[in-house]
Design a protein around this motif. Sequence first.
Motif, mmCIF file in Angstrom:
data_model
loop_
_atom_site.group_PDB
_atom_site.id
_atom_site.type_symbol
_atom_site.label_atom_id
_atom_site.label_comp_id
_atom_site.label_asym_id
_atom_site.label_seq_id
_atom_site.Cartn_x
_atom_site.Cartn_y
_atom_site.Cartn_z
ATOM 1 N N ALA A 141 12.897 -9.047 3.656
ATOM 2 C CA ALA A 141 13.182 -8.234 2.478
ATOM 3 C C ALA A 141 12.048 -8.499 1.495
ATOM 4 C CB ALA A 141 14.522 -8.628 1.861
ATOM 5 N N VAL A 142 11.320 -7.458 1.110
ATOM 6 C CA VAL A 142 10.099 -7.623 0.315
ATOM 7 C C VAL A 142 10.271 -6.912 -1.026
ATOM 8 C CG1 VAL A 142 7.602 -7.382 0.249
ATOM 9 C CG2 VAL A 142 8.769 -7.670 2.458
ATOM 10 N N LEU A 143 10.164 -7.676 -2.105
ATOM 11 C CA LEU A 143 10.296 -7.143 -3.457
ATOM 12 C C LEU A 143 8.913 -6.968 -4.081
ATOM 13 C CD1 LEU A 143 11.986 -6.456 -6.031
ATOM 14 C CD2 LEU A 143 11.896 -8.918 -6.578
ATOM 15 N N THR A 144 8.622 -5.754 -4.511
ATOM 16 C CA THR A 144 7.442 -5.487 -5.336
ATOM 17 C C THR A 144 7.935 -4.936 -6.670
ATOM 18 O OG1 THR A 144 7.155 -3.230 -4.495
ATOM 19 C CG2 THR A 144 5.995 -4.998 -3.331
ATOM 20 N N LYS B 279 -16.298 -2.890 6.482
ATOM 21 C CA LYS B 279 -17.611 -3.199 5.929
ATOM 22 C C LYS B 279 -17.502 -4.036 4.664
ATOM 23 C CE LYS B 279 -20.002 0.878 7.747
ATOM 24 N NZ LYS B 279 -20.781 2.108 7.399
ATOM 25 N N ALA B 280 -16.421 -3.853 3.925
ATOM 26 C CA ALA B 280 -16.234 -4.580 2.667
ATOM 27 C C ALA B 280 -14.744 -4.658 2.349
ATOM 28 C CB ALA B 280 -16.980 -3.882 1.533
ATOM 29 N N ILE B 281 -14.350 -5.762 1.714
ATOM 30 C CA ILE B 281 -12.973 -5.925 1.246
ATOM 31 C C ILE B 281 -12.969 -6.131 -0.268
ATOM 32 C CG2 ILE B 281 -10.872 -7.294 1.378
ATOM 33 C CD1 ILE B 281 -11.615 -8.073 4.206
ATOM 34 N N GLY B 282 -13.714 -7.132 -0.737
ATOM 35 C CA GLY B 282 -13.774 -7.390 -2.161
ATOM 36 C C GLY B 282 -12.496 -8.005 -2.694
ATOM 37 N N HIS B 283 -12.315 -7.896 -3.999
ATOM 38 C CA HIS B 283 -11.212 -8.578 -4.673
ATOM 39 C C HIS B 283 -9.877 -7.879 -4.492
ATOM 40 C CE1 HIS B 283 -9.336 -11.291 -7.502
ATOM 41 N NE2 HIS B 283 -8.930 -10.283 -8.263
ATOM 42 N N LEU B 284 -9.871 -6.563 -4.469
ATOM 43 C CA LEU B 284 -8.613 -5.820 -4.536
ATOM 44 C C LEU B 284 -8.179 -5.169 -3.244
ATOM 45 C CD1 LEU B 284 -9.048 -4.036 -8.000
ATOM 46 C CD2 LEU B 284 -7.729 -6.104 -7.490
ATOM 47 N N ARG B 285 -9.056 -4.982 -2.287
ATOM 48 C CA ARG B 285 -8.747 -4.064 -1.197
ATOM 49 C C ARG B 285 -8.116 -4.703 0.036
ATOM 50 N NH1 ARG B 285 -13.731 -2.173 -3.093
ATOM 51 N NH2 ARG B 285 -14.851 -3.197 -1.398
ATOM 52 N N VAL B 286 -7.808 -5.999 -0.013
ATOM 53 C CA VAL B 286 -7.216 -6.624 1.172
ATOM 54 C C VAL B 286 -5.835 -6.044 1.476
ATOM 55 C CG1 VAL B 286 -6.135 -8.566 -0.030
ATOM 56 C CG2 VAL B 286 -6.857 -8.836 2.347
ATOM 57 N N PHE B 287 -5.139 -5.533 0.468
ATOM 58 C CA PHE B 287 -3.819 -4.952 0.690
ATOM 59 C C PHE B 287 -3.869 -3.439 0.904
ATOM 60 C CE2 PHE B 287 -2.886 -8.932 -1.522
ATOM 61 C CZ PHE B 287 -1.889 -9.460 -0.709
ATOM 62 N N ALA B 288 -5.058 -2.863 0.913
ATOM 63 C CA ALA B 288 -5.188 -1.429 1.166
ATOM 64 C C ALA B 288 -4.930 -1.146 2.646
ATOM 65 C CB ALA B 288 -6.585 -0.943 0.780
ATOM 66 N N ASP C 127 3.045 0.187 -6.357
ATOM 67 C CA ASP C 127 2.982 1.136 -5.243
ATOM 68 C C ASP C 127 1.768 0.899 -4.343
ATOM 69 O OD1 ASP C 127 5.290 2.225 -6.219
ATOM 70 O OD2 ASP C 127 4.356 4.018 -7.059
ATOM 71 N N TYR C 128 0.756 0.238 -4.870
ATOM 72 C CA TYR C 128 -0.413 -0.099 -4.050
ATOM 73 C C TYR C 128 -0.015 -1.001 -2.871
ATOM 74 C CZ TYR C 128 -4.812 -2.403 -2.801
ATOM 75 O OH TYR C 128 -5.882 -2.921 -2.114
ATOM 76 N N TYR C 129 1.032 -1.797 -3.050
ATOM 77 C CA TYR C 129 1.440 -2.775 -2.040
ATOM 78 C C TYR C 129 2.525 -2.239 -1.101
ATOM 79 C CZ TYR C 129 -0.917 -5.905 -5.343
ATOM 80 O OH TYR C 129 -1.840 -6.496 -6.174
ATOM 81 N N THR C 130 2.899 -0.968 -1.247
ATOM 82 C CA THR C 130 4.043 -0.430 -0.504
ATOM 83 C C THR C 130 3.851 -0.497 1.003
ATOM 84 O OG1 THR C 130 4.685 1.023 -2.316
ATOM 85 C CG2 THR C 130 5.461 1.612 -0.118
ATOM 86 N N PHE D 114 1.836 -2.427 2.752
ATOM 87 C CA PHE D 114 1.848 -3.828 3.187
ATOM 88 C C PHE D 114 3.272 -4.355 3.225
ATOM 89 C CE2 PHE D 114 2.100 -8.317 1.995
ATOM 90 C CZ PHE D 114 1.399 -8.890 3.050
ATOM 91 N N ALA D 115 4.067 -4.033 2.199
ATOM 92 C CA ALA D 115 5.454 -4.493 2.164
ATOM 93 C C ALA D 115 6.232 -3.961 3.356
ATOM 94 C CB ALA D 115 6.114 -4.057 0.850
ATOM 95 N N ALA D 116 6.017 -2.697 3.715
ATOM 96 C CA ALA D 116 6.706 -2.119 4.875
ATOM 97 C C ALA D 116 6.275 -2.806 6.162
ATOM 98 C CB ALA D 116 6.417 -0.618 4.949
ATOM 99 N N TRP D 117 4.987 -3.114 6.264
ATOM 100 C CA TRP D 117 4.501 -3.836 7.454
ATOM 101 C C TRP D 117 5.142 -5.221 7.545
ATOM 102 C CZ3 TRP D 117 1.835 -8.505 7.368
ATOM 103 C CH2 TRP D 117 1.403 -8.967 8.626
ATOM 104 N N LEU D 118 5.202 -5.934 6.427
ATOM 105 C CA LEU D 118 5.767 -7.284 6.426
ATOM 106 C C LEU D 118 7.262 -7.249 6.737
ATOM 107 C CD1 LEU D 118 5.167 -10.286 5.932
ATOM 108 C CD2 LEU D 118 5.686 -9.912 3.511
ATOM 109 N N ALA D 119 7.955 -6.244 6.190
ATOM 110 C CA ALA D 119 9.389 -6.110 6.465
ATOM 111 C C ALA D 119 9.632 -5.935 7.949
ATOM 112 C CB ALA D 119 9.960 -4.922 5.687
ATOM 113 N N GLN D 120 8.770 -5.188 8.614
ATOM 114 C CA GLN D 120 8.929 -4.950 10.046
ATOM 115 C C GLN D 120 8.464 -6.133 10.874
ATOM 116 O OE1 GLN D 120 8.320 -1.015 12.049
ATOM 117 N NE2 GLN D 120 6.472 -2.015 12.786
ATOM 118 N N ALA D 121 7.304 -6.693 10.501
ATOM 119 C CA ALA D 121 6.713 -7.763 11.306
ATOM 120 C C ALA D 121 7.513 -9.055 11.234
ATOM 121 C CB ALA D 121 5.272 -8.016 10.850
ATOM 122 N N ARG D 122 8.143 -9.327 10.082
ATOM 123 C CA ARG D 122 8.829 -10.613 9.881
ATOM 124 C C ARG D 122 10.314 -10.463 9.560
ATOM 125 N NH1 ARG D 122 6.088 -15.683 10.094
ATOM 126 N NH2 ARG D 122 4.075 -15.190 11.032
#
Length: 289
Positions: free
Chosen positions: A64-67, A265-274, A48-51, A53-61
């Motif tokens: 069909a995005v499977l998580t 200000k920061a992204i780190g390891h996990l937050r690029v998909f936030a 659900d953390y990627y939801t 992003f998946a919706a953005w990718l589905a629209q932008a490209r």
Amino acid sequence: MTDDTGDQSVHITTPDGAQLAGRLVLPPDGREPRLAVVLHGATGVPRDYYTRFAAWLAQARDAAVLTYDYRDFGASAAGPVTRSGATMAMWGVIDQAAALDWLCDHYPETEIWVIGHSLGGLCLPFHANAGRVARLIAVASGPAHWTKHPLSYMPSVVAFWFLLGPLATLLCGYLPGRLLGLGADLPKGVFWQWRRWCTSRGFYRVDWGQSMPHPTPDRMTGAVTLVGIADDEMMPPERVRRLADFYPAATIRHRVITPAEAGSKAIGHLRVFAERNARAWPLLLDGIA
């Protein structure tokens, strides 16, 4: 970004009988997918953390995005974590392959992409359908080793791999990630194998031919984009670059994203998909037509 993308629950059965709970996001307005993408998540990060992003990718490209969640984790949890026999190899080799197979079966004539976050980018050479994959975007993914982190991060590394992590896992029968402030709880087998890889010079090569099959690196002949995050102390960009060694037949492109590019200000390891770092999402696709 609108919220009118389709959203379907899907069920994925692995060859050894595990049930994975997936979510398929479709392009908005009933548009036919021109692209099918499976997103393999990072260790301890629920689907659900990627939801968003998946919706953005589905629209932008028009994708069909499977998580999905790995076995015995998140929406795929079937009982107490203490009863889980899951390992990191099961998540990366069996579960990721099953998700890719599901996507290939349901979109046999559509271009297939894999987006892998951390653990999600490591195991494509083990997957039978790797040859169907036109593009892998591996984000903050690479062969980690506990000595290859910035000095400022080393106290946390030593505590996790050699002190608190092992002690807590032995006492609880699972890694109590919530209690330790690390996010999600993890099956003990996942923690111990993860630790084995990250404290071994050969990383997951140490388990090839044992708890893992030998990979077939030349299966992936498509394009691979290796994306490092400039302020990622857990997986520094230099380690991300080393992942190219595992994809010798692919066309490799390297990319490092800085917080400034993402307006953060920061992204780190996990937050690029936030969602707060949504300005970074188009950067993952830089130069991809």
